[in-house]
Design an enzyme around this catalytic site. Sequence first.
Site, PDB file in Angstrom:
ATOM      1  N   ASP A   1       0.839  -1.194   0.000  1.00 50.51           N
ATOM      2  CA  ASP A   1       0.000   0.000   0.000  1.00 50.51           C
ATOM      3  C   ASP A   1       0.878   1.249   0.000  1.00 50.51           C
ATOM      4  O   ASP A   1       2.014   1.215   0.477  1.00 50.51           O
ATOM      5  CB  ASP A   1      -0.854   0.070   1.267  1.00 50.51           C
ATOM      6  CG  ASP A   1      -1.684  -1.176   1.475  1.00 50.51           C
ATOM      7  OD1 ASP A   1      -2.079  -1.783   0.466  1.00 50.51           O
ATOM      8  OD2 ASP A   1      -1.911  -1.520   2.644  1.00 50.51           O
TER       9      ASP A   1
HETATM   10  N1  URA Z   1      -0.860  -5.945   4.075  1.00 48.73           N
HETATM   11  C1  URA Z   1      -1.348  -4.704   4.105  1.00 48.73           C
HETATM   12  O1  URA Z   1      -2.336  -4.431   4.788  1.00 48.73           O
HETATM   13  N2  URA Z   1      -0.739  -3.759   3.382  1.00 48.73           N
HETATM   14  C2  URA Z   1       0.368  -4.002   2.651  1.00 48.73           C
HETATM   15  O2  URA Z   1       0.888  -3.084   2.026  1.00 48.73           O
HETATM   16  C3  URA Z   1       0.863  -5.304   2.630  1.00 48.73           C
HETATM   17  C4  URA Z   1       0.226  -6.267   3.350  1.00 48.73           C
END
Ligand code: URA
Length: 254
Positions: free
Chosen positions: A119
């Site tokens: 993310d």
């Molecule tokens: N899980 C998440 O919530 N975000 C990420 O970026 C990777 C794994």
Amino acid sequence: MEDDAQPPVGGHAGVVEDVRLQKVLARVGYGSRRVCDDLIAAGRVLVNGEVAVLGRRVDPETALIEVDGAPIGVRPGLVHYLLNKPAGVVTTADDPRGRPTVVGLVPAEPRVFPVGRLDADTEGLLLLTNDGELAHRLTHPSYGVEKEYVAEVEGTPSRAALRMLREGVELDDGMTEPAKASLMDPSVVRLTIHEGRNRQVRRMCAEVGHPVTRLVRVRVGPIADRSLAPGAWRELTVGELRSLQQAVATKPDR
Ligand code: URA
């Protein structure tokens, strides 16, 4: 056996037929089949650690093939970068909103793509490569490559909350698979998963009552690096690449 069967670059589930080793090598760019036969005859090709003989057939989906000691993924032209992604950088090649991208943090040529995604607000280790086969295996759930995260969360998860994280959490897209979860500090969880669902760690932690306030990925399969600064990248070493290839050489039974 069908020698002209396409080796499954996509890594499909199901029966995979063995293919001549010289053909597999030719397809990934080691030259004509004749040249590849010469490589095999010269004893320069190992399959699963053993010197291959002419006429050898392999399952291209699972065999660990090395030429001159390097996994075949290390052929010329392939690059494998490890980036420590800072928060605020998006895991795409182009962002319509003009935010900085992970691809913009590594060399422009040869063009690479991120292996899976983090993310925008997640930090930590991300692989980028132009090695499509390896990237596919690293992200395909059937290979079950572990990803380890350190999550700062609201409150202090109880033993019951940690047990739920370990045993499976009901999310809107289904139960999560068993995970490893432990408390590093009162509000810091170490969570290791082998799935790659969207915002999975954040959703798992929120579901057990502890929303994530900061998320850092600290390991992808065998690859970890605590000294890589945020925003910095480096090439994987040959040893790291070999261990990654080994991690996806076979599909674990689950
Ligand atoms: N899980 C998440 O919530 N975000 C990420 O970026 C990777 C794994």
